[in-house]
Design a protein around this motif. Structure first.
Motif: not given
Length: 288
Positions: A124-137
């Motif tokens: 959760l400490l990285y941009p991909s953590g709290f960032g949005p999941p890929p659109k397909r998810y």
């Protein structure tokens, strides 16, 4: 993208440092200054929030383990705002990523194979953590009918719902009980800090320690798993969930402590939910 190859997100790191700093101050305040009623209110707020996670975000919005009405769905989403874990749509999409890529290095958002701390909270400490999941998810998480309507509403309004329910309401409760500082620090920050770790421990210890059932996830034992099966409000039976993810019960044995299932059963008996799903277990060979 593997989160360990990214640069840390300053806003995310700062947020969790703030929560833990004021949370630890709140723990001290609970023992040194707060009245007993403030501590009781914090415990109650914790369990309401965790029921919203396990019954709402997890079993209803993500896995559609039962059917319910619009008022109940909105209530579950509203209470989920207490725990500061994003919208139920975001939560659901991230959880689908976890199930689809379960414990595959660099692909599961929070696999212990990428490190225990990474699985617990490091992701959760990285941009991909709290960032949005890929659109397909996100698209997979969007269901028709009531669930989809409520998830979209919650996602649009999450920017004010989390501050309101995680901090403003606890402060107001503290004011009502005669201790506004205790409300903010104990019911707000200390409770939220513990709530985070009670959620994260399922992703970390819940894939490392305990009994496995045909997959990487584990069930915490009754004795050695205490107090994890208590504070996770039923989520400690994680292996059960992974072999039958849409089942309305996580605790499949009578002795497996699962207040989430008890709450769903109560709603069922009162006619507020219906169509409780009990799909058969699936067998899976783990992939490294």
């Amino acid at each position: 993208m593997e989160t360990k190859q990214e640069s840390l997100s300053l806003p995310y790191v700062s947020y969790f440092v703030l929560v833990h700093g004021l949370g630890l101050l709140g723990v001290w305040y609970a023992f040194a200054q707060a009245t007993f009623i403030i501590v009781v209110a914090a415990v109650a707020y914790f369990f309401v929030g965790h029921l919203a996670i396990t019954v709402g975000a997890h079993r209803y919005f993500t896995h559609q383990a039962f059917v319910t009405s619009r008022p109940v769905a909105y209530a579950l989403a509203f209470c989920h705002s207490m725990v500061g874990q994003g919208s139920v749509l975001w939560w659901s999409a991230k959880h689908f990523m976890h199930h689809e890529r379960e414990d595959i290095r660099g692909e599961d958002p929070h696999s212990p194979l990428d490190g225990f701390f990474h699985a617990h909270m490091g992701w959760l400490l990285y941009p991909s953590g709290f960032g949005p999941p890929p659109k397909r998810y996100f698209q997979r998480s969007e269901k028709s009918g009531v669930a989809n309507e409520v998830m979209r509403w919650h996602h649009r309004n999450i920017a004010w719902l989390i501050p309101l329910m995680a901090f403003v309401v606890p402060t107001f409760i503290g004011w009502y009980l005669g201790d506004i500082i205790g409300g903010l620090l104990v019911i707000g920050f200390a409770r939220l800090m513990i709530q985070y770790h009670a959620t994260w421990i399922v992703n970390s210890a819940g894939h490392v320690y305990g009994t496995r059932v045909d997959n990487y996830a584990t069930n915490f034992g009754w004795l050695y798993g205490f107090p994890f099966w208590l504070i996770t409000v039923g989520e400690a039976w994680h292996a059960n969930h992974h072999v039958s993810s849409a089942h309305w019960r996580l605790g499949r044995k009578w002795w497996q402590f699962d207040p989430g299932a008890w709450f769903i059963r109560l709603l069922y008996l009162t006619g507020l939910v219906s169509e409780l799903k009990e799909p058969a277990n699936r067998r899976r060979v783990p992939t490294a």
